[in-house]
Design an enzyme around this catalytic site. Structure first.
Site, mmCIF file in Angstrom:
data_model
loop_
_atom_site.group_PDB
_atom_site.id
_atom_site.type_symbol
_atom_site.label_atom_id
_atom_site.label_comp_id
_atom_site.label_asym_id
_atom_site.label_seq_id
_atom_site.Cartn_x
_atom_site.Cartn_y
_atom_site.Cartn_z
ATOM 1 C CB CYS A 151 -0.948 -0.032 1.193
ATOM 2 S SG CYS A 151 -0.201 -0.601 2.746
HETATM 3 N N1 LIG Z 1 -4.270 -4.275 5.143
HETATM 4 C C1 LIG Z 1 -3.699 -3.645 4.111
HETATM 5 O O1 LIG Z 1 -3.852 -2.407 3.908
HETATM 6 C C2 LIG Z 1 -2.845 -4.397 3.142
HETATM 7 C C3 LIG Z 1 -2.513 -5.734 3.334
HETATM 8 N N2 LIG Z 1 -1.682 -6.363 2.440
HETATM 9 C C4 LIG Z 1 -1.291 -7.761 2.617
HETATM 10 O O2 LIG Z 1 -2.431 -8.600 2.376
HETATM 11 C C5 LIG Z 1 -2.358 -9.776 3.185
HETATM 12 C C6 LIG Z 1 -3.606 -9.840 4.058
HETATM 13 O O3 LIG Z 1 -3.668 -8.659 4.827
HETATM 14 P P1 LIG Z 1 -4.880 -8.340 5.797
HETATM 15 O O4 LIG Z 1 -6.169 -8.770 5.172
HETATM 16 O O5 LIG Z 1 -4.721 -6.923 6.199
HETATM 17 O O6 LIG Z 1 -4.485 -9.301 7.018
HETATM 18 P P2 LIG Z 1 -5.384 -9.948 8.123
HETATM 19 O O7 LIG Z 1 -4.456 -10.293 9.233
HETATM 20 O O8 LIG Z 1 -6.559 -9.089 8.402
HETATM 21 O O9 LIG Z 1 -5.912 -11.281 7.449
HETATM 22 C C7 LIG Z 1 -5.085 -12.371 7.179
HETATM 23 C C8 LIG Z 1 -5.978 -13.580 6.872
HETATM 24 O O10 LIG Z 1 -5.153 -14.718 6.615
HETATM 25 C C9 LIG Z 1 -5.625 -15.817 7.379
HETATM 26 N N3 LIG Z 1 -4.480 -16.656 7.718
HETATM 27 C C10 LIG Z 1 -3.483 -16.374 8.561
HETATM 28 N N4 LIG Z 1 -2.533 -17.349 8.539
HETATM 29 C C11 LIG Z 1 -2.983 -18.274 7.676
HETATM 30 C C12 LIG Z 1 -2.477 -19.519 7.223
HETATM 31 N N5 LIG Z 1 -1.301 -19.987 7.657
HETATM 32 N N6 LIG Z 1 -3.195 -20.211 6.317
HETATM 33 C C13 LIG Z 1 -4.378 -19.744 5.898
HETATM 34 N N7 LIG Z 1 -4.922 -18.570 6.306
HETATM 35 C C14 LIG Z 1 -4.222 -17.838 7.167
HETATM 36 C C15 LIG Z 1 -6.271 -15.201 8.588
HETATM 37 O O11 LIG Z 1 -7.226 -16.107 9.075
HETATM 38 P P3 LIG Z 1 -7.700 -16.080 10.623
HETATM 39 O O12 LIG Z 1 -8.422 -14.789 10.791
HETATM 40 O O13 LIG Z 1 -8.545 -17.283 10.703
HETATM 41 O O14 LIG Z 1 -6.424 -16.140 11.405
HETATM 42 C C16 LIG Z 1 -6.895 -13.941 8.002
HETATM 43 O O15 LIG Z 1 -8.168 -14.229 7.429
HETATM 44 C C17 LIG Z 1 -1.079 -9.670 4.010
HETATM 45 O O16 LIG Z 1 -0.041 -10.339 3.343
HETATM 46 C C18 LIG Z 1 -0.827 -8.151 4.015
HETATM 47 O O17 LIG Z 1 0.505 -7.854 4.244
HETATM 48 C C19 LIG Z 1 -1.260 -5.734 1.308
HETATM 49 C C20 LIG Z 1 -1.575 -4.436 1.062
HETATM 50 C C21 LIG Z 1 -2.372 -3.653 1.966
HETATM 51 C C1 LIG Z 2 -0.631 0.727 9.416
HETATM 52 C C2 LIG Z 2 0.201 -0.504 9.166
HETATM 53 O O1 LIG Z 2 0.578 -1.214 10.074
HETATM 54 N N1 LIG Z 2 0.493 -0.769 7.904
HETATM 55 C C3 LIG Z 2 1.227 -1.919 7.513
HETATM 56 C C4 LIG Z 2 1.265 -1.926 6.025
HETATM 57 C C5 LIG Z 2 1.908 -3.157 5.520
HETATM 58 C C6 LIG Z 2 1.077 -3.939 4.572
HETATM 59 O O2 LIG Z 2 -0.054 -4.242 4.780
HETATM 60 O O3 LIG Z 2 1.635 -4.279 3.447
HETATM 61 P P1 LIG Z 2 2.403 -5.681 3.197
HETATM 62 O O4 LIG Z 2 1.515 -6.428 2.312
HETATM 63 O O5 LIG Z 2 3.669 -5.341 2.567
HETATM 64 O O6 LIG Z 2 2.598 -6.316 4.529
HETATM 65 C C7 LIG Z 2 2.651 -1.906 8.085
HETATM 66 O O7 LIG Z 2 3.222 -0.851 8.286
HETATM 67 O O8 LIG Z 2 3.222 -3.000 8.264
#
Ligand SMILES: NC(=O)C1=CN([C@@H]2O[C@H](COP(=O)(O)OP(=O)(O)OC[C@H]3O[C@@H](n4cnc5c(N)ncnc54)[C@H](OP(=O)(O)O)[C@@H]3O)[C@@H](O)[C@H]2O)C=CC1
Ligand SMILES: CC(=O)N[C@@H](CCC(=O)OP(=O)(O)O)C(=O)O
Length: 284
Positions: free
Chosen positions: A94
């Site tokens: 992001c």
């Molecule tokens: N939030 C953001 O703004 C952004 C996030 N990302 C990336 O996207 C991905 C998801 O982020 P986000 O949705 O915020 O994270 P969350 O922690 O909200 O969600 C992660 C999900 O993965 C599941 N999970 C965790 N471990 C496992 C596993 N070993 N096998 C299967 N499922 C698993 C969790 O399930 P449960 O709840 O059951 O544990 C949960 O549903 C990450 O890699 C993050 O870095 C990228 C860009 C922006």
């Molecule tokens: C506010 C906040 O905690 N932001 C996350 C954004 C990272 C993220 O979601 O991106 P990736 O897919 O690279 O993990 C952080 O700083 O780690």
């Protein structure tokens, strides 16, 4: 719980989005790729081209570095043709989406004459849904804090992409802040300019054919990107210091994650690039 990719699960699939945490995501994506299913990975697992850099910043061994070369960095506006032909797209982080879109026109045109500073603020959904002390309501509410001051893991990702655009290493300082809102990233980018540089007209030309990047005439605000797939970019020159200032903002869960992933899928599947990105549900 570990996700098992079985033959039954793969049957009839054209493309999969993975939004699992780092390492778990690559472990799920690799069996899909082996079945020739296209993948858009929203984690960081395929963004960095060098496995040792991945290990240094993410603290784990990469499950299979042989896929790193094939992966296309899915910043759609900059890599549209490669995304269209890709089997594996590494959806950008992001913060990197906001920083790279803000700086690429200037870096590519050789405008920058020194160190770049990217100062970013993010809403709390950027940290995912897991509970932690730093994202607890009473810690975040009415509070602003810098974090990862000694090096955020998006630093190597931004550097990798800007180095490639510049065709030489850029000097980058990247600092992140957590602010009390649910969604949104605002990045303020600063860099000294070489003399006699024209600015916003060139930015408008650079992004002219890119509907989701809008070059604005006034400083953009995160509310303007809430729930939509736009990245707003506002370049100005501080004539007192001859410094370029570019403000960019986006919704971390849309252009910073799922929206850009759908934009990439549309290209990979031969659909119109903006399909289904005009009216999005907003939660949280
Ligand atoms: N939030 C953001 O703004 C952004 C996030 N990302 C990336 O996207 C991905 C998801 O982020 P986000 O949705 O915020 O994270 P969350 O922690 O909200 O969600 C992660 C999900 O993965 C599941 N999970 C965790 N471990 C496992 C596993 N070993 N096998 C299967 N499922 C698993 C969790 O399930 P449960 O709840 O059951 O544990 C949960 O549903 C990450 O890699 C993050 O870095 C990228 C860009 C922006
Ligand atoms: C506010 C906040 O905690 N932001 C996350 C954004 C990272 C993220 O979601 O991106 P990736 O897919 O690279 O993990 C952080 O700083 O780690």
């Amino acid at each position: 719980m570990k996700l098992e990719i079985t033959a039954d699960l793969c049957d009839g699939l054209d493309l999969v989005f993975s939004a699992l945490p780092h390492k778990a995501s690559a472990e799920a994506c690799i069996p899909l790729l082996e079945q020739n299913i296209k993948v858009v990975d929203i984690s960081a697992d395929f963004r960095l081209k060098q496995a040792d850099v991945y290990t240094q910043w993410y603290g784990v061994e990469h499950p299979d570095p042989t896929y790193l070369e094939e992966a296309v960095y899915g910043l759609t506006e900059l890599n549209r043709d490669a995304v269209s032909d890709a089997r594996l797209v590494a959806n950008p982080g992001c913060y990197p989406t906001s920083a790279i879109l803000a700086l690429t026109p200037a870096v590519q045109n050789g405008w920058i004459g020194g160190d770049i500073i990217v100062d970013s603020k993010s809403g709390v959904s950027g940290a995912g849904r897991s509970l932690s002390m730093t994202t607890h309501f009473s810690e975040v509410n009415e509070n602003v804090m810098a974090y990862s001051v000694n090096g955020h893991r998006h630093l190597p990702e931004i550097s990798q992409e800007l180095d490639a655009v510049a065709d030489q290493p850029v000097n980058l300082t990247f600092l992140t802040h957590l602010i009390p809102m649910t969604r949104g990233i605002l990045s303020s980018c600063y860099a000294p300019l070489r003399p006699d540089i024209a600015q916003s007209a060139m930015y408008k030309d650079f992004y002219a054919d890119n509907a989701f990047v809008q070059v604005t005439d006034t400083p953009p605000q995160t509310k303007q990107t809430l729930g939509n797939n736009y990245c707003l970019v506002h370049p100005v020159v501080d004539s007192r210091t001859n410094r370029l200032i570019v403000i960019s903002c986006l919704d971390n869960l849309v252009k910073g994650a799922a929206g850009q992933a759908v934009q990439n899928m549309n290209l990979m599947c031969g659909f119109p690039e903006a399909m289904s990105l005009d009216a999005l549900a907003v939660y949280p």
